[in-house]
Design an enzyme around this catalytic site. Structure first.
Site, short mmCIF file in Angstrom:
data_model
loop_
_atom_site.label_atom_id
_atom_site.label_comp_id
_atom_site.label_asym_id
_atom_site.label_seq_id
_atom_site.Cartn_x
_atom_site.Cartn_y
_atom_site.Cartn_z
N MET A 107 0.33 -1.32 -0.13
CA MET A 107 -0.07 0.14 -0.22
C MET A 107 0.70 1.10 -0.33
SD MET A 107 -2.60 1.73 -0.36
CE MET A 107 -3.22 3.12 0.11
N GLU A 108 0.55 1.90 -0.68
CA GLU A 108 1.52 3.24 -0.87
C GLU A 108 1.44 4.51 -0.42
OE1 GLU A 108 -2.23 3.36 -4.44
OE2 GLU A 108 -0.96 2.27 -3.57
N ASN A 109 1.32 4.11 1.49
CA ASN A 109 0.37 5.06 1.89
C ASN A 109 2.03 6.39 1.97
OD1 ASN A 109 -1.36 4.12 3.49
ND2 ASN A 109 0.68 2.66 3.61
N GLU A 148 4.29 0.94 -5.98
CA GLU A 148 4.22 1.86 -5.11
C GLU A 148 5.27 2.59 -5.02
OE1 GLU A 148 2.02 0.82 -3.64
OE2 GLU A 148 1.85 -1.52 -4.41
N HIS A 197 4.00 5.31 -6.92
CA HIS A 197 2.43 5.86 -6.56
C HIS A 197 2.78 7.51 -6.03
CE1 HIS A 197 -1.19 3.44 -7.56
NE2 HIS A 197 -0.76 2.51 -6.93
#
Length: 353
Positions: free
Chosen positions: A304-306, A338, A341
């Protein structure tokens, strides 16, 4: 006037009275219908401007607690505000405007997490601040703010995309709302604590716990905020050197469950090459102040590209000398994805899903 004519006129007059009464009844304003919760987008009548979020996180417990202030802009007088909050036990809510406090109540209206703040009296058009105190359960699956137990140790991590943030703090949980956040996390003394931005300061509280205050974020949607708290191994890789595109150094670190930190070397040592290629491709530097990679001790389906703190399944980050070609390829492919992103999705974000 003949009797027949009088009778006709009488009937006509009677019909006119009926018609007039009917018109009067139909033209009366209808009773005001109760406001219906929005099932899609919240709309733009109330817009967030800035969040201040304080979370008290101890992954060994079943619940966490929070205090949240949201600066908002209200476009017309309103006696209720729609926002998002799911499974939050809100114990206090109010609205502050022009030096006055308006009492309020909070109620979750839809299973999707649409909630209503009902004000004791109408707020005026203009800027105001909503404040909330609440507690909520940790998630036990890899969603929202979830806890993990391994080898007698307790960890916490987040997965907010698409709508997990509303289970962690009340807010406007849509990708089109991009505003700055100030986060403070209160944790156990020995816990490693990371979020989206670098840590600005720490304060030791009277009970010995630590309040970690972090730098203000760039404008972000709720789903890109990241949090990790627990006895993680933290491997500090130092800084990536400046490039022809990025004129500043970039701090790089990685986190893994206790005892797994030594397997992060491959992922860290290959990050610079991937990031440099992307910066050359986009022609703009990596947009954020630091980069943390987190090997989450529980699978949540990939990565997940937080912003500033990318979460990964352990398989993608923990590689030793015996790692297979397939595992190395998976790391390279997903890590490049990621990192890309950080520009597409993070720096530039769609208004809706």
């Amino acid at each position: 006037m003949t009797k027949i004519r009088k009778l006709l006129l009488s009937n006509v007059f009677f019909l006119i009275l009926l018609a007039t009464a009917g018109c009067s009844e139909r033209s009366a304003p209808p009773a005001e219908a109760p406001a219906e919760p929005p099932v899609g987008q919240l709309g733009s009548s109330v817009m967030p401007l800035h969040y201040q979020i304080e979370l008290d996180i101890d992954p060994s417990k079943e619940r966490f607690s929070g205090n949240v202030s949201i600066d908002v802009s209200i476009d017309q007088p309103a006696d209720h505000i729609w926002l998002h909050g799911k499974n939050l036990n809100v114990t206090d809510v109010k609205l502050l405007q022009d030096g006055e406090t308006i009492a309020a109540t909070y109620e979750e209206k839809l299973d999707s997490g649409v909630a209503e703040v009902s004000l004791e009296r109408s707020a005026a058009a203009g800027e105001a601040t909503l404040t909330f105190s609440y507690d909520a359960p940790f998630n036990t699956s890899a969603n929202a703010l979830f806890k993990i137990s391994r080898d007698g140790k307790s960890y916490a991590a987040t997965q907010f995309q698409p709508t997990g943030a509303r289970q962690v703090f009340p807010g406007f949980d849509e990708p089109g709302f991009k505003v700055p956040f100030d986060l403070t996390l209160i944790t156990r003394t020995a816990d490693v604590v990371i979020t989206t931005t670098p840590e600005a300061s720490t304060t030791t509280l009277e009970d010995g716990r630590i309040a970690h205050r972090f730098e203000t974020t760039r404008p972000l949607p709720t789903y890109l905020i990241a949090i990790a708290v627990g006895p993680y191994d933290l491997v500090d890789y130092g800084v990536l050197p400046a490039t022809g595109v990025r004129t500043r150094e970039l701090p790089l670190r990685a986190l893994a469950a206790a005892g797994s930190g030594e397997k992060l070397e491959y992922a860290l040592s290959n990050t610079d090459g991937l990031l440099s290629v992307l910066e050359d491709y986009f022609g703009t530097p990596y947009p954020y102040k630091k980069l943390d990679l987190v090997a989450v001790p529980e699978s949540f389906g990939g990565a997940m590209e937080n912003v500033g703190a990318i979460m990964y399944d352990e398989y993608l980050l923990l590689l030793d000398d015996n790692a297979s070609i397939d595992q190395r390829r998976a790391y390279t492919s997903v890590h490049a994805h990621e990192l890309a992103h950080m520009w597409f999705g993070n720096l530039v974000t769609p208004r809706w899903w």
